[in-house]
Scaffold this motif. Structure first.
Motif, short mmCIF file in Angstrom:
data_model
loop_
_atom_site.label_atom_id
_atom_site.label_comp_id
_atom_site.label_asym_id
_atom_site.label_seq_id
_atom_site.Cartn_x
_atom_site.Cartn_y
_atom_site.Cartn_z
N UNK A 42 -11.11 -3.13 -36.75
CA UNK A 42 -11.47 -3.47 -35.34
C UNK A 42 -10.60 -3.65 -34.72
N UNK A 43 -11.07 -3.48 -33.45
CA UNK A 43 -9.93 -3.46 -32.17
C UNK A 43 -10.74 -3.78 -30.90
N UNK A 44 -10.19 -4.35 -29.90
CA UNK A 44 -10.59 -4.53 -28.55
C UNK A 44 -10.57 -3.35 -27.66
N UNK A 45 -11.67 -2.76 -27.48
CA UNK A 45 -11.64 -1.27 -26.56
C UNK A 45 -10.90 -1.62 -25.26
N UNK A 102 -5.80 -4.70 -32.24
CA UNK A 102 -6.61 -4.93 -33.49
C UNK A 102 -7.10 -6.55 -33.79
N UNK A 103 -8.41 -6.57 -33.93
CA UNK A 103 -8.83 -7.87 -34.47
C UNK A 103 -9.20 -8.10 -35.99
N UNK A 104 -9.22 -6.88 -36.46
CA UNK A 104 -9.35 -7.01 -38.05
C UNK A 104 -9.08 -5.74 -38.66
N UNK A 105 -8.48 -5.77 -40.01
CA UNK A 105 -8.28 -4.85 -40.86
C UNK A 105 -8.64 -4.89 -42.25
N UNK A 106 -9.51 -4.28 -42.82
CA UNK A 106 -10.15 -4.42 -44.12
C UNK A 106 -10.13 -3.34 -45.01
N UNK A 116 -7.24 -11.22 -36.73
CA UNK A 116 -6.44 -11.89 -35.69
C UNK A 116 -7.17 -12.20 -34.77
N UNK A 117 -7.08 -13.31 -34.06
CA UNK A 117 -7.65 -13.81 -32.75
C UNK A 117 -6.84 -13.11 -31.65
N UNK A 123 -3.26 -12.64 -20.44
CA UNK A 123 -2.76 -13.85 -20.13
C UNK A 123 -2.91 -15.00 -21.08
N UNK A 124 -3.96 -15.06 -21.85
CA UNK A 124 -4.25 -16.25 -22.94
C UNK A 124 -3.01 -16.08 -23.82
N UNK A 125 -2.88 -17.38 -24.30
CA UNK A 125 -1.71 -17.48 -25.35
C UNK A 125 -2.16 -17.93 -26.72
N UNK A 126 -3.23 -17.28 -27.15
CA UNK A 126 -3.82 -17.79 -28.43
C UNK A 126 -3.39 -16.58 -29.50
N UNK A 127 -2.76 -16.96 -30.55
CA UNK A 127 -2.22 -16.31 -31.77
C UNK A 127 -2.63 -17.14 -33.00
N UNK A 128 -3.54 -16.43 -33.52
CA UNK A 128 -3.70 -16.61 -35.00
C UNK A 128 -3.94 -15.84 -35.85
N UNK A 129 -4.02 -15.60 -37.26
CA UNK A 129 -4.39 -14.68 -38.13
C UNK A 129 -4.82 -15.51 -39.36
N UNK A 130 -5.60 -14.67 -40.27
CA UNK A 130 -5.99 -15.45 -41.42
C UNK A 130 -6.38 -14.02 -42.41
N UNK A 131 -5.85 -14.46 -43.64
CA UNK A 131 -6.38 -13.48 -44.71
C UNK A 131 -7.56 -14.10 -45.50
N UNK A 132 -8.55 -13.12 -45.52
CA UNK A 132 -9.75 -13.47 -46.44
C UNK A 132 -10.14 -12.11 -47.26
#
Length: 173
Positions: A42-45, A102-106, A116-117, A123-132
Motif C-alpha cells: 500500500x502506498x500514497x499515490x 509505502x504505508x504498508x507491506x504484507x 508506516x505512518x 513537511x510533516x515530521x511524523x515517523x512511526x512503524x509497526x509490525x503486526x
C-alpha cells in the motif's frame, strides 16, 4: 527526557524499509517469488516521486494497494524506489513507487506485516512503524476486494499477531 539528536525513530523506519528493499531486490534478480510468498503493498499515490497513470491516479487519489504475486514484470529496485509492471483490468501499467511512499507491506503467506505512518501533508515530521500479523492483512485484502490468504504452517498456538510499535521509542512532544 533528553532530546533525541540521533533520531532513532527515523533510523528504525529506514531499517524496516530496507527489509522491503532487500526482499524486492531478491525477487527482481530471480524474476519470481519463492514458495507461496506474495505481497500487498500500500502506498500514497500523491507522494513525491510516485509515478502512475492518470487513470490510476483518478481512481486511487490518495492511496493504492497493489498485489505482487503471479503476474508482474520489469521489477527494478534502486536505493530509493522500485518500478514494476502490473496489469489492471487487462491494461498493462508501469508504476514507480518510492520506498518513502509505502504505508504498508504484507506477506500473508508468513503473516508478516509492516505499517508506516507516511505524512499525508508535505513537511510533516511524523515517523512511526509497526509490525503486526495476519488480521490486518485480511482487512487490507477486503479493502481491495481480494480474498485474504490465511497463514499456513507454523505454530498453531500462535494464532494472534503481536504488535511492536516504534511509537513507544519516540520522544513525545
Amino acid at each position: 527526557m533528553a532530546q533525541d539528536h540521533i533520531r532513532y525513530d527515523i533510523l528504525a523506519q529506514d531499517a524496516l524499509r530496507s527489509v522491503i528493499r532487500k526482499v524486492l531486490s531478491e525477487v527482481a534478480v530471480t524474476g519470481h517469488l519463492p514458495g507461496e510468498h506474495h505481497f500487498f503493498i500500500t502506498f500514497l499515490t500523491n507522494a513525491p516521486g510516485v509515478r502512475i497513470s492518470q487513470h490510476l491516479k483518478a481512481k486511487y487519489a490518495e492511496q493504492m494497494t497493489i498485489v505482487v504475486q503471479h503476474q508482474f514484470w520489469d521489477l527494478k529496485v534502486t536505493e530509493s524506489l522500485f518500478e514494476i509492471g502490473l496489469s489492471f483490468s487487462d491494461t498493462p501499467e508501469k508504476l514507480v513507487i518510492p520506498f518513502n511512499a509505502i504505508r504498508g507491506f504484507y506477506d500473508p503467506s508468513v503473516s508478516f506485516e509492516l505499517e508506516f505512518d507516511v505524512p499525508a501533508v508535505e513537511g510533516e515530521e511524523e515517523h512511526s512503524a509497526e509490525i503486526t500479523a495476519y488480521p490486518a492483512v485480511a482487512e487490507k485484502a477486503e479493502e481491495i476486494g481480494e480474498e485474504p490468504t490465511p497463514p499456513t504452517g507454523g505454530d498453531d498456538n500462535n494464532k494472534g499477531g503481536s504488535v511492536v510499535s516504534l511509537d513507544s521509542f519516540r520522544k513525545k512532544n
